[in-house]
Motif scaffolding. Structure first.
Motif, PDB file in Angstrom:
ATOM      1  N   CYS A   1      57.951  37.182  22.726  1.00 20.09           N
ATOM      2  CA  CYS A   1      57.559  37.908  23.952  1.00 20.09           C
ATOM      3  C   CYS A   1      56.675  36.938  24.998  1.00 20.09           C
ATOM      4  O   CYS A   1      56.047  36.136  24.494  1.00 20.09           O
ATOM      5  CB  CYS A   1      56.844  39.153  23.212  1.00 20.09           C
ATOM      6  N   LEU A   2      56.471  37.633  26.189  1.00 24.27           N
ATOM      7  CA  LEU A   2      55.787  37.359  27.142  1.00 24.27           C
ATOM      8  C   LEU A   2      54.610  38.523  27.195  1.00 24.27           C
ATOM      9  O   LEU A   2      55.201  39.643  27.664  1.00 24.27           O
ATOM     10  CB  LEU A   2      56.303  36.910  28.429  1.00 24.27           C
ATOM     11  N   THR A   3      53.526  38.290  27.305  1.00 30.29           N
ATOM     12  CA  THR A   3      52.418  39.691  26.913  1.00 30.29           C
ATOM     13  C   THR A   3      51.526  39.287  28.237  1.00 30.29           C
ATOM     14  O   THR A   3      50.847  38.186  28.281  1.00 30.29           O
ATOM     15  CB  THR A   3      51.730  39.716  25.934  1.00 30.29           C
ATOM     16  N   PHE A   4      51.116  40.474  28.983  1.00 29.97           N
ATOM     17  CA  PHE A   4      50.160  40.481  29.773  1.00 29.97           C
ATOM     18  C   PHE A   4      48.997  41.409  29.538  1.00 29.97           C
ATOM     19  O   PHE A   4      49.294  42.637  29.133  1.00 29.97           O
ATOM     20  CB  PHE A   4      50.782  40.936  31.143  1.00 29.97           C
TER      21      PHE A   4
ATOM     22  N   ASN B   1      47.214  36.205  29.279  1.00 24.89           N
ATOM     23  CA  ASN B   1      48.650  36.225  29.060  1.00 24.89           C
ATOM     24  C   ASN B   1      49.114  35.224  28.280  1.00 24.89           C
ATOM     25  O   ASN B   1      48.709  34.005  28.201  1.00 24.89           O
ATOM     26  CB  ASN B   1      49.283  36.228  30.498  1.00 24.89           C
ATOM     27  N   TYR B   2      50.118  35.413  27.370  1.00 23.36           N
ATOM     28  CA  TYR B   2      50.506  34.460  26.534  1.00 23.36           C
ATOM     29  C   TYR B   2      51.858  34.659  25.932  1.00 23.36           C
ATOM     30  O   TYR B   2      52.525  35.740  25.989  1.00 23.36           O
ATOM     31  CB  TYR B   2      49.566  34.687  25.201  1.00 23.36           C
TER      32      TYR B   2
ATOM     33  N   LYS C   1      54.011  44.060  27.474  1.00 20.75           N
ATOM     34  CA  LYS C   1      54.688  43.082  26.680  1.00 20.75           C
ATOM     35  C   LYS C   1      56.367  43.069  27.185  1.00 20.75           C
ATOM     36  O   LYS C   1      56.846  43.928  26.866  1.00 20.75           O
ATOM     37  CB  LYS C   1      54.519  43.486  25.078  1.00 20.75           C
ATOM     38  N   VAL C   2      56.768  41.964  27.562  1.00 21.12           N
ATOM     39  CA  VAL C   2      57.955  41.550  27.828  1.00 21.12           C
ATOM     40  C   VAL C   2      58.617  41.021  26.497  1.00 21.12           C
ATOM     41  O   VAL C   2      58.427  40.046  26.021  1.00 21.12           O
ATOM     42  CB  VAL C   2      58.323  40.723  28.858  1.00 21.12           C
ATOM     43  N   ILE C   3      59.689  41.851  26.112  1.00 19.75           N
ATOM     44  CA  ILE C   3      60.375  41.365  24.648  1.00 19.75           C
ATOM     45  C   ILE C   3      61.632  40.882  25.300  1.00 19.75           C
ATOM     46  O   ILE C   3      62.433  41.625  25.808  1.00 19.75           O
ATOM     47  CB  ILE C   3      60.490  42.796  23.722  1.00 19.75           C
ATOM     48  N   PHE C   4      61.937  39.814  24.893  1.00 20.95           N
ATOM     49  CA  PHE C   4      63.202  39.077  25.359  1.00 20.95           C
ATOM     50  C   PHE C   4      64.168  39.288  24.093  1.00 20.95           C
ATOM     51  O   PHE C   4      64.190  39.631  22.984  1.00 20.95           O
ATOM     52  CB  PHE C   4      63.001  37.589  25.274  1.00 20.95           C
TER      53      PHE C   4
END
Length: 281
Positions: free
Chosen positions: A44-47, A69-70, A91-94
């Motif tokens: 994930c990419l999380t803001f 962000n991480y 949260k962007v879940i790839f």
């Protein structure tokens, strides 16, 4: 307040599986917001546009104060997430392998790790986080994220890698395939498959399958709380109840019933945003 999984725009769906948008807000004298989060198959990419969080690894005791962000690789330990009284997260879940394709960093470096995005990919992400902090609606936050992701995606050459397909296969059906069969489908040796998986997924195919099976069992219990654990074990591919308990102790650090108590006390359930018989996985 909100706790919602959201599908990405169609032009992003070859990279992004879904988003998790949540916003918890209580008074300063309200209940402590602590989310017990066990591993599930995701990168994930999380803001965190409003405030950051503190995570405590329940197996090792490690305490990490996360940045705004991480990037996160495959989680393998249960974490207690200590949230602020006004906590907003996207949260962007790839999809399997997509985070490696976008950022080009071996995922083995991210296993059970949360790395500051600015350190990894530069200051460009700082502006995105600031835009989200000033957004006037939840929908605007999604739109900001999607514009950023599209800018990243359209610079990449679309290419298929067997790890992406096999990773999704193991997430969907974690108990039905041998390593030799999987390697044969990719026209690789088992050793090549393991190496490619470690680079693009952060864990081996077998380990990903175990996490996926554990996650399916945990999710099934949330949806069907009256279902006994033996039935859940058998329905999700375990040979017996003891094998299910073994995975819960490895990935959650506790027995299945203790993990369910922690889940019932999660912020989204205590605040009434998520009702019973709904999985938060």
């Amino acid at each position: 307040m909100i706790y919602q999984y959201i599908q990405p725009a169609s032009h992003l769906q070859s990279y992004v599986k879904r988003y998790l948008l949540l916003h918890f807000k209580v008074s300063k004298n309200g209940p402590a917001l602590i989310k017990s989060y066990a591993p599930c198959p995701e990168q994930c990419l999380t803001f965190n546009p409003h405030a950051t969080l503190t995570s405590v690894n329940q197996q090792t005791g490690q305490i990490i104060h996360r940045t705004s962000n991480y990037l996160s690789g495959q989680q393998v330990s249960r974490l207690n997430l200590h949230l602020s009284n006004d906590y907003l997260m996207l949260k962007v879940i790839f999809l399997p392998g997509a985070m490696y394709q976008l950022f080009g960093i071996p995922l083995v470096q991210f296993t059970d790790q949360y790395l500051d995005t600015e350190t990894v990919i530069g200051n460009e992400i700082k502006e995105i986080n600031e835009q989200m902090a000033n957004a006037g609606s939840y929908q605007a936050i999604i739109q900001i994220a999607e514009r950023y992701l599209w800018q990243k995606i359209k610079t990449k050459k679309a290419h298929e890698n067997a790890v992406n397909k096999i990773g999704q296969l193991l997430i969907d059906n974690p108990t039905h395939f041998s390593l030799d069969w999987l390697a044969n489908q990719a026209c690789w040796s088992p050793r090549q498959l393991e190496r490619q998986f470690m680079e693009r997924m952060g864990v081996s195919p077998k380990f990903l399958a175990r996490i996926s099976r554990f996650d399916k069992a945990f999710s099934l219990k949330q949806i069907n709380p009256s279902l006994d654990w033996l039935s859940i074990a058998l329905q999700t591919g375990y040979n017996d109840y003891q094998h299910l308990v073994k995975d819960f102790k490895q990935f959650a650090g506790v027995t299945p019933n203790v993990m369910m108590v922690a889940e019932k006390n999660s912020p989204e359930r205590v605040l009434g945003i998520v009702t019973d018989r709904v999985s938060t996985r």
